[in-house]
Every structure is written in structure tokens, then in C-alpha cells.
Design a protein around this motif. Structure first.
Motif, PDB file in Angstrom:
ATOM      1  N   TYR A  99       0.837  -1.213   0.000  1.00 19.01           N
ATOM      2  CA  TYR A  99       0.000   0.000   0.000  1.00 19.01           C
ATOM      3  C   TYR A  99       0.870   1.261   0.000  1.00 19.01           C
ATOM      4  N   CYS A 100       1.930   1.269   0.780  1.00 20.35           N
ATOM      5  CA  CYS A 100       2.825   2.435   0.834  1.00 20.35           C
ATOM      6  C   CYS A 100       3.531   2.653  -0.501  1.00 20.35           C
ATOM      7  N   TYR A 101       3.996   1.580  -1.121  1.00 23.46           N
ATOM      8  CA  TYR A 101       4.664   1.717  -2.417  1.00 23.46           C
ATOM      9  C   TYR A 101       3.689   2.195  -3.494  1.00 23.46           C
ATOM     10  N   THR A 102       2.433   1.768  -3.414  1.00 26.42           N
ATOM     11  CA  THR A 102       1.427   2.243  -4.368  1.00 26.42           C
ATOM     12  C   THR A 102       1.173   3.738  -4.195  1.00 26.42           C
ATOM     13  N   VAL A 103       1.045   4.180  -2.939  1.00 26.14           N
ATOM     14  CA  VAL A 103       0.857   5.609  -2.673  1.00 26.14           C
ATOM     15  C   VAL A 103       2.054   6.407  -3.161  1.00 26.14           C
ATOM     16  N   LEU A 104       3.262   5.890  -2.905  1.00 18.94           N
ATOM     17  CA  LEU A 104       4.465   6.593  -3.346  1.00 18.94           C
ATOM     18  C   LEU A 104       4.503   6.716  -4.866  1.00 18.94           C
ATOM     19  N   LEU A 105       4.112   5.654  -5.569  1.00 16.18           N
ATOM     20  CA  LEU A 105       4.080   5.702  -7.032  1.00 16.18           C
ATOM     21  C   LEU A 105       3.077   6.745  -7.516  1.00 16.18           C
ATOM     22  N   LEU A 106       1.915   6.840  -6.868  1.00 12.60           N
ATOM     23  CA  LEU A 106       0.913   7.838  -7.244  1.00 12.60           C
ATOM     24  C   LEU A 106       1.412   9.254  -6.979  1.00 12.60           C
ATOM     25  N   LEU A 107       2.133   9.443  -5.878  1.00 15.26           N
ATOM     26  CA  LEU A 107       2.660  10.777  -5.574  1.00 15.26           C
ATOM     27  C   LEU A 107       3.653  11.232  -6.636  1.00 15.26           C
ATOM     28  N   TRP A 108       4.547  10.342  -7.064  1.00 17.23           N
ATOM     29  CA  TRP A 108       5.510  10.719  -8.091  1.00 17.23           C
ATOM     30  C   TRP A 108       4.842  10.857  -9.453  1.00 17.23           C
ATOM     31  N   PHE A 109       3.806  10.077  -9.710  1.00 13.19           N
ATOM     32  CA  PHE A 109       3.021  10.273 -10.936  1.00 13.19           C
ATOM     33  C   PHE A 109       2.395  11.662 -10.958  1.00 13.19           C
ATOM     34  N   ASN A 110       1.895  12.115  -9.831  1.00 14.17           N
ATOM     35  CA  ASN A 110       1.286  13.441  -9.759  1.00 14.17           C
ATOM     36  C   ASN A 110       2.320  14.538  -9.966  1.00 14.17           C
ATOM     37  N   VAL A 111       3.551  14.312  -9.435  1.00 12.78           N
ATOM     38  CA  VAL A 111       4.614  15.295  -9.647  1.00 12.78           C
ATOM     39  C   VAL A 111       4.944  15.403 -11.134  1.00 12.78           C
ATOM     40  N   GLY A 112       5.066  14.261 -11.812  1.00 17.44           N
ATOM     41  CA  GLY A 112       5.346  14.282 -13.241  1.00 17.44           C
ATOM     42  C   GLY A 112       4.225  14.921 -14.042  1.00 17.44           C
ATOM     43  N   MET A 135       4.013  19.609  -4.324  1.00 18.46           N
ATOM     44  CA  MET A 135       3.873  18.183  -4.632  1.00 18.46           C
ATOM     45  C   MET A 135       5.221  17.478  -4.624  1.00 18.46           C
ATOM     46  N   LEU A 136       6.249  18.154  -5.115  1.00 15.15           N
ATOM     47  CA  LEU A 136       7.598  17.578  -5.063  1.00 15.15           C
ATOM     48  C   LEU A 136       8.052  17.393  -3.623  1.00 15.15           C
ATOM     49  N   LEU A 137       7.754  18.362  -2.767  1.00 15.34           N
ATOM     50  CA  LEU A 137       8.089  18.243  -1.344  1.00 15.34           C
ATOM     51  C   LEU A 137       7.390  17.043  -0.716  1.00 15.34           C
ATOM     52  N   CYS A 138       6.108  16.867  -1.008  1.00 15.34           N
ATOM     53  CA  CYS A 138       5.352  15.741  -0.437  1.00 15.34           C
ATOM     54  C   CYS A 138       5.917  14.407  -0.914  1.00 15.34           C
ATOM     55  N   ALA A 139       6.228  14.309  -2.214  1.00 14.62           N
ATOM     56  CA  ALA A 139       6.766  13.055  -2.755  1.00 14.62           C
ATOM     57  C   ALA A 139       8.131  12.734  -2.157  1.00 14.62           C
ATOM     58  N   LEU A 140       8.976  13.745  -1.987  1.00 11.71           N
ATOM     59  CA  LEU A 140      10.295  13.508  -1.400  1.00 11.71           C
ATOM     60  C   LEU A 140      10.176  13.117   0.076  1.00 11.71           C
ATOM     61  N   ASN A 141       9.275  13.763   0.815  1.00  8.33           N
ATOM     62  CA  ASN A 141       9.063  13.377   2.223  1.00  8.33           C
ATOM     63  C   ASN A 141       8.648  11.918   2.335  1.00  8.33           C
ATOM     64  N   ALA A 142       7.683  11.513   1.510  1.00 10.81           N
ATOM     65  CA  ALA A 142       7.227  10.123   1.548  1.00 10.81           C
ATOM     66  C   ALA A 142       8.346   9.163   1.149  1.00 10.81           C
ATOM     67  N   THR A 143       9.139   9.532   0.163  1.00  7.81           N
ATOM     68  CA  THR A 143      10.245   8.665  -0.270  1.00  7.81           C
ATOM     69  C   THR A 143      11.272   8.483   0.836  1.00  7.81           C
ATOM     70  N   ILE A 144      11.607   9.562   1.530  1.00  8.44           N
ATOM     71  CA  ILE A 144      12.608   9.481   2.601  1.00  8.44           C
ATOM     72  C   ILE A 144      12.110   8.603   3.742  1.00  8.44           C
ATOM     73  N   VAL A 145      10.856   8.775   4.140  1.00  8.95           N
ATOM     74  CA  VAL A 145      10.318   7.989   5.254  1.00  8.95           C
ATOM     75  C   VAL A 145      10.200   6.515   4.886  1.00  8.95           C
ATOM     76  N   ILE A 146       9.707   6.225   3.691  1.00  9.48           N
ATOM     77  CA  ILE A 146       9.564   4.827   3.270  1.00  9.48           C
ATOM     78  C   ILE A 146      10.930   4.165   3.120  1.00  9.48           C
ATOM     79  N   THR A 147      11.910   4.903   2.612  1.00  7.94           N
ATOM     80  CA  THR A 147      13.267   4.364   2.529  1.00  7.94           C
ATOM     81  C   THR A 147      13.828   4.077   3.922  1.00  7.94           C
ATOM     82  N   ALA A 148      13.553   4.961   4.873  1.00  6.18           N
ATOM     83  CA  ALA A 148      14.004   4.732   6.245  1.00  6.18           C
ATOM     84  C   ALA A 148      13.345   3.509   6.861  1.00  6.18           C
ATOM     85  N   CYS A 149      12.096   3.224   6.462  1.00  8.71           N
ATOM     86  CA  CYS A 149      11.427   2.016   6.947  1.00  8.71           C
ATOM     87  C   CYS A 149      12.004   0.761   6.311  1.00  8.71           C
TER      88      CYS A 149
END
Length: 437
Positions: A99-112, A135-149
Motif C-alpha cells: 500500500y505504501c509503495y502504491t501511494v508513493l508511485l501515485l505521488l511521483w506520478f502526480n509530480v510528473g 507536490m515535489l516536497l510531499c513526494a520527497l518526504n514520503a520517499t525518505i520515510v519509506i526508505t528509512a522504513c
């Protein structure tokens, strides 16, 4: 019958608990008084920091920006970790991670999508630049947190290191037990939900409220797709996840920073008390205190592996947003709705910068607050080993700055906040002066 001897020192009391059905407790004070009695003792289970952070972590899971690390949780008893229910938790963690990876993919799709829809250069360009940056800030925040997990050397390593430090009985005996403000965690989580819901509600009002700015927002959020009802609903759904990725990583960092800060201050109180009781001598428990202080500093270094990227990203993009929105407020159209939206963006950026800078600088100040106490330690009849321990302690405090960094460029201190505020005020008044001229 088993007999347990406990020696109570006058300078501090020890809270002892052990798992036993029937144990005879014999307490011996330093004056030689014996206190004997039968008592049933029960062990209080240790609650890990990950379990204490469940309100904020559960909120981040709902928004799809956090999942439990792949390794099993760190418990006091390994045998208690998922015994009869191993498959359901493992299945749930897999679903949550997907679910987290799907949300992350949607966030980066929205940035593009937003980046493609920035052009052409017309009157809606400032709003599109603001939205794309956010939107770029939100996508990067989510990427950093998910990578840390995902990486076991980041959040999982921090959780295990922290729990191992405060599970140690010596830490409790020194008076440096785990402090955690559940009230602050609940308030921070509630504040995150409030800001997220306000942000979501504001967008819904602009998109479906037939306001003067509604056509502009519908066009901006739908680009480069046609302005259909389905595209608008899809944009609103993505905005929900973006709101969570915008505010909750900042709240999470603020709460953990406060926890670390509280432990440093408690450590300082224990050290100050032992120095006072030593009466001009070096405290006999200085090696234990120094070791635990070093472990606490190591916890800061571990969590900084993730926080340095979060801090750097938030500072760079929020500073850009604040400067660009300030320019729009001064030079943009004098429309009530436009000014209201710009003030909201400006306030959000400034508040995010302040929360991150203040919480990070508090950790730095708390970590170095022991320096005055260390310098006040007396060295009467000190041995070579004790002087060596004292020198190591001083070297740790006066060496490399302890605290969170911005992509390893510099440690966040209160001086950084003052410099940043001065630069922004200079920029704002220069814009105002050019507008008047």
C-alpha cells in the motif's frame, strides 16, 4: 525459599522488580538495618519506543507513508514475538508495505503530471509553480520515510539501539530511565490531522464550491488532462495522501526530537546530582554515565541517517516556497481569495521551517547542556583512570557537534534559525521596497 539481597544507597532509590511467584526479600541498608519479608514480585514489561509512538505511526500508515520494518519487532522476550499468530502479522505487513509503495508511485506520478502541465507561460503560472513545488516536497518526504522504513540501518536500527539502551537495568538504577510524554504525542498527532483535514477541506471548497477561483484551480489540478469530473475527483484523492506526506513526517521528527531532548536533560539532572553528592570528588559512576551518554549520542547519529535528508529537503523547498509566495503576495493581484491562498502557503512553509529548526536545535542544545556540569567536577584524590574517564567525557562534549544535520552540511542550531530569519526578512523588505519604488 530463595532469598534476594538488595543494597539501598542513600543517594538514590532503586525500583526493583523480578518475575517470581514467591520470593523472600531481605533489604540491607548501609547502616546495617535488615528488612525482611515475603513479597510477590512481578515484572513490568518494557514498552519499546516504537510502541509508544503508535498514534503518530498509525496515522502515517493510514496515509501510506510508513510501514513496519521487515525485521520482527524488538521485544523483551524473543519467544513472545508472534508465536501462534505469525502469518497474520506478516501478511498485514506485506499488504501495508505494498500500500505504501502504491501511494508513493501515485505521488511521483502526480509530480510528473504537474511538471508537464506547468507550461504555457500565462497568468496561472505562479499557482502551478507553487503546486508543483509542494507536490515535489510531499513526494520527497514520503520517499525518505519509506526508505528509512525499508533499510534496517535507519529506523529499525534506531528502535533496537534505543530499546537496548533503556532495557538495561543499570540505566534505570542510575536514574536515567525512559521518559516519554504521551500527551505530547497525542497533541502532535491531533495537530497533524487538523492541518491535513483543513488542507483537504480547503481544496474541496475551491474545487466544488463555485468560487471565483474554482475554474482556475480545476484547470490547474487537471492539467494536462481534460477538466472532467473524474479527473477532479482523482486529484482530490491524491491531495489527501499529499497532505499526510506534507505534515506527518514533520510531526514525527518533532516528537522523536522531543523524546531525545528529554533524555539528554534527564541525563544532565542525574549527572548534576551525582556531582553534588561527590563533594569535590569525581563521581564513582562516571564511567557508566559516560557510556550511556555516548550511546545516546549514537542514537542521534543513527536517526540522523534519515533526518538529514528530510531536513535538507524541507528547508530547501520550503524556503523556495516562502520566497516565491512572498513575491506573489507583494506583486500579485490584489484579490481577496488569491491573497488568502498565498498567505496560507506562506504560513505553512514558515511554520514547517520553524518546527524543524526549533526541534533540531533543541536536541543540539540538550546534548551540550552537560558541559557546565562536567567542568564543575572536582578532582580531589582522583586516580589516573578516573581522570581518563573525565577527559574522554570532555572530549565528547567539546568535539564534533551533536545534533541533526541538513544533508551533512551543518548541524542545526539556534544560530541557523536566527540567520535564516534575518535573510528572509531582508528579502521580504527588499521586495517591498522595489514595489513601493
Amino acid at each position: 525459599m530463595e532469598v534476594l539481597h538488595i543494597c539501598l544507597r542513600p543517594e538514590h532509590s532503586w525500583l526493583f522488580s523480578a518475575q517470581a511467584s514467591n520470593m523472600k526479600v531481605e533489604t540491607i541498608t548501609q547502616s546495617g538495618v535488615h528488612i525482611t519479608g515475603n513479597q510477590k514480585l512481578s515484572r513490568t514489561p518494557f514498552t519499546s519506543i516504537e510502541d509508544k509512538l503508535q498514534p503518530i505511526l498509525m496515522s502515517m500508515k493510514i496515509f501510506g507513508i510508513y510501514f513496519d520494518p521487515t525485521q520482527a519487532k524488538n521485544k523483551v522476550e524473543p519467544s513472545e514475538t508472534y508465536t501462534s499468530q505469525e502469518k497474520p502479522p506478516r501478511l498485514w505487513r506485506s499488504i501495508n508495505r505494498l500500500y505504501c509503495y502504491t501511494v508513493l508511485l501515485l505521488l511521483w506520478f502526480n509530480v510528473g503530471r504537474c511538471a508537464i502541465g506547468v507550461f504555457p507561460l500565462n497568468e496561472g503560472l505562479p499557482l502551478r509553480i507553487i503546486l508543483m513545488t509542494w507536490m515535489l516536497l510531499c513526494a520527497l518526504n514520503a520517499t525518505i520515510v519509506i526508505t528509512a522504513c525499508q533499510k534496517l540501518t535507519h529506523l529499525r536500527c534506531f528502535y533496537k539501539h534505543w530499546d537496548s539502551l533503556f532495557q538495561c537495568p543499570v540505566t534505570d538504577s542510575l536514574g536515567c530511565g525512559f521518559l516519554f510524554s504521551r500527551h505530547y504525542c497525542r497533541v502532535g498527532t491531533a495537530a497533524g490531522w487538523f492541518v491535513s483535514l483543513v488542507n483537504i477541506a480547503a481544496l474541496c471548497v475551491f474545487m466544488f464550491g463555485n468560487l471565483p477561483l474554482s475554474p482556475v484551480y480545476i484547470t490547474t489540478f487537471a492539467r494536462p488532462f481534460p477538466e472532467s469530473q473524474l479527473v477532479v475527483i482523482f486529484s482530490v484523492v491524491l491531495h489527501v495522501f499529499q497532505s499526510g506526506a506534507w505534515i506527518f513526517p514533520i510531526i514525527f521528527m518533532s516528537i522523536t526530537s522531543r523524546v531525545i531532548r528529554a533524555q539528554f536533560f534527564r541525563f544532565g539532572q542525574v549527572l548534576s546530582k551525582q556531582i553534588e553528592q561527590a563533594d569535590g570528588h569525581i563521581p564513582h559512576q562516571l564511567p557508566e554515565l559516560r557510556f550511556r551518554y555516548t550511546q545516546l549520542c549514537q542514537a542521534v547519529d543513527i536517526i540522523n541517517r534519515s533526518y538529514k535528508w528530510l531536513l535538507g529537503t524541507c528547508f530547501i523547498l520550503n524556503i523556495f516556497l516562502a520566497c516565491f509566495v512572498s513575491y506573489e503576495i507583494i506583486n500579485g493581484p490584489l484579490d481577496t481569495f488569491v491573497i488568502t491562498v498565498n498567505v496560507f502557503w506562506l504560513g505553512g512553509s514558515v511554520v514547517c521551517i520553524l518546527v524543524l529548526a526549533i526541534s533540531s536545535s533543541d536536541v543540539h542544545d540538550a546534548a551540550h547542556s552537560l558541559l557546565d556540569d562536567i567542568f564543575s567536577i572536582g578532582t580531589r584524590d582522583a586516580s589516573v583512570e578516573q581522570l581518563g574517564q573525565l577527559n574522554l567525557f570532555v572530549s565528547k562534549l567539546t568535539g564534533t557537534s551533536i545534533g541533526f544535520t541538513a544533508i551533512d552540511f551543518f548541524v542545526i542550531t539556534k544560530e541557523f534559525l536566527l540567520t535564516l530569519g534575518g535573510l528572509f526578512m531582508t528579502y521580504f523588505f527588499l521586495l517591498l521596497q522595489f514595489k513601493i519604488a
